[in-house]
Design an enzyme around this catalytic site. Structure first.
Site, short mmCIF file in Angstrom:
data_model
loop_
_atom_site.label_atom_id
_atom_site.label_comp_id
_atom_site.label_asym_id
_atom_site.label_seq_id
_atom_site.Cartn_x
_atom_site.Cartn_y
_atom_site.Cartn_z
N HIS A 125 6.44 -43.85 -10.88
CA HIS A 125 5.60 -42.79 -11.44
C HIS A 125 6.03 -41.43 -10.86
O HIS A 125 5.33 -40.83 -10.04
CB HIS A 125 4.14 -43.08 -11.11
CG HIS A 125 3.16 -42.43 -12.03
ND1 HIS A 125 3.12 -41.07 -12.22
CD2 HIS A 125 2.20 -42.95 -12.81
CE1 HIS A 125 2.15 -40.79 -13.08
NE2 HIS A 125 1.57 -41.92 -13.45
N GLU A 127 8.72 -40.92 -16.23
CA GLU A 127 8.59 -42.12 -15.43
C GLU A 127 9.43 -43.25 -16.02
O GLU A 127 9.24 -43.63 -17.17
CB GLU A 127 7.12 -42.54 -15.39
CG GLU A 127 6.17 -41.39 -15.08
CD GLU A 127 4.73 -41.64 -15.56
OE1 GLU A 127 4.33 -42.80 -15.73
OE2 GLU A 127 4.01 -40.65 -15.76
C1 BG6 Z 1 0.53 -42.34 -16.61
C2 BG6 Z 1 -0.24 -43.01 -17.72
O1 BG6 Z 1 1.67 -43.08 -16.29
O2 BG6 Z 1 -0.30 -42.24 -15.47
C3 BG6 Z 1 -1.50 -42.23 -18.00
O3 BG6 Z 1 0.56 -43.12 -18.89
C4 BG6 Z 1 -2.31 -42.06 -16.73
O4 BG6 Z 1 -2.26 -42.90 -19.00
C5 BG6 Z 1 -1.44 -41.43 -15.66
O5 BG6 Z 1 -3.43 -41.24 -17.02
C6 BG6 Z 1 -2.15 -41.25 -14.32
O6 BG6 Z 1 -2.73 -42.42 -13.91
P1 BG6 Z 1 -3.61 -42.50 -12.60
O7 BG6 Z 1 -4.14 -43.89 -12.52
O8 BG6 Z 1 -2.69 -42.19 -11.45
O9 BG6 Z 1 -4.68 -41.46 -12.74
#
Ligand code: BG6
Length: 278
Positions: A149, A253
């Site tokens: 991520h 990502e």
């Molecule tokens: C992204 C997703 O990878 O991460 C989104 O596609 C999500 O849908 C975002 O909102 C952040 O996720 P989190 O759990 O870290 O708030």
């Protein structure tokens, strides 16, 4: 009294080129090239050893997105990882370290399987190199999704262009998961964006990152690319994120998320991702 266990590991290549990994999630929380930070971490990020760190490079495993038996994006980003090999300088001058997460009581409470998740991180002059493997030591086949991520820091997301998506189908999570095809040569972001691009090429270039540079992301065995920016309204719903911060990040990502990885007993799933100045 025993000294508290170190929770941060620093890879230092010299010339103010460093990478800092928080063992909570083995999350890369800083990557500096010549003293210039390349990653976005929210000013409101919470470092309580419980919640995921908002920014840097958290690891999503074994579930991308909502999960019926555990938290969103799985448990890897909220577990404390082992430092398998402390930072070591290689003959090339690069610095490497290794991190590992094994199944334990906590992971078993959500996903009752044995696994070994290992990642080798190499800090090069202008590159960050991830070699990640998931090993299935058990007797049952594993099924999971995986993603890095990556939160890139940018001066203004509205000026970034992302290459490599033309012709790819994508799932638009801002439109109830409807599927579309990308017709643009470059993807730009001017609103809440949450897309899973499928069967993307091995390389993406993101323009206008820090100091107007281009960032190259190369990936191997990671078939999908998620592009995310919460924009102002969605940012308000994220407690550990400032609503004024959205222009300063773009998440591109690399993952294997639109279909699960199927990993038979005794086998390894190996992926690679390299981020670096283009
Ligand atoms: C992204 C997703 O990878 O991460 C989104 O596609 C999500 O849908 C975002 O909102 C952040 O996720 P989190 O759990 O870290 O708030």
């Amino acid at each position: 009294m025993a000294a508290p266990a170190t929770s941060v590991v620093v890879l230092d290549r010299g010339n103010n080129t460093t990478c800092t990994v928080n063992l909570h999630g083995a999350t890369v929380v800083s990557w500096r090239v010549n003293n210039q930070e390349q990653l976005f971490v929210s000013k409101q990020a919470i470092f309580d050893g419980k919640r995921a760190i908002r920014g840097g490079i958290p690891i999503v495993f074994p579930q991308f997105g909502a999960w019926s038996t555990g938290p969103q994006h799985g448990f890897a980003r909220i577990c404390r990882w082992e430092l398998k090999k402390p930072p070591e300088r290689l003959p090339t001058g690069d610095v490497e370290a290794m991190f590992q997460l094994l199944d334990n009581e906590f992971t078993r409470s959500m996903w009752n399987y044995p696994f070994s998740l290992t990642y080798r991180l190499i800090l090069r002059e202008k590159e960050l190199h991830f070699n990640i493997s998931v090993y299935n030591p058990g007797a049952e086949t594993l099924s999971f999704t995986f993603l890095l991520h990556t939160y890139f820091k940018v001066p203004d997301v509205r000026r970034c262009q992302i290459t490599g998506m033309r012709g790819c189908t994508y799932i638009d999570k801002t439109r109830e998961g409807a599927m579309y095809q990308e017709h643009r040569d470059v993807v730009t972001i001017n609103e809440w964006t949450d897309r899973i691009y499928q069967n993307t090429p091995l390389e993406h270039i993101i323009t206008n990152v820090v100091s107007g540079r281009k960032m190259r992301m190369q990936k191997y065995n990671l078939v999908d690319t998620v592009v995310w920016n919460p924009w102002v309204e969605k940012a308000k719903e994220i407690p550990d994120f400032g609503e004024e911060e959205f222009p300063n990040l773009v998440c591109v990502e690399a993952g294997h998320v639109s279909s699960p990885v199927i990993l038979p007993p005794g086998t390894v799933f190996e992926v690679m991702c390299v981020c670096g100045w283009s």
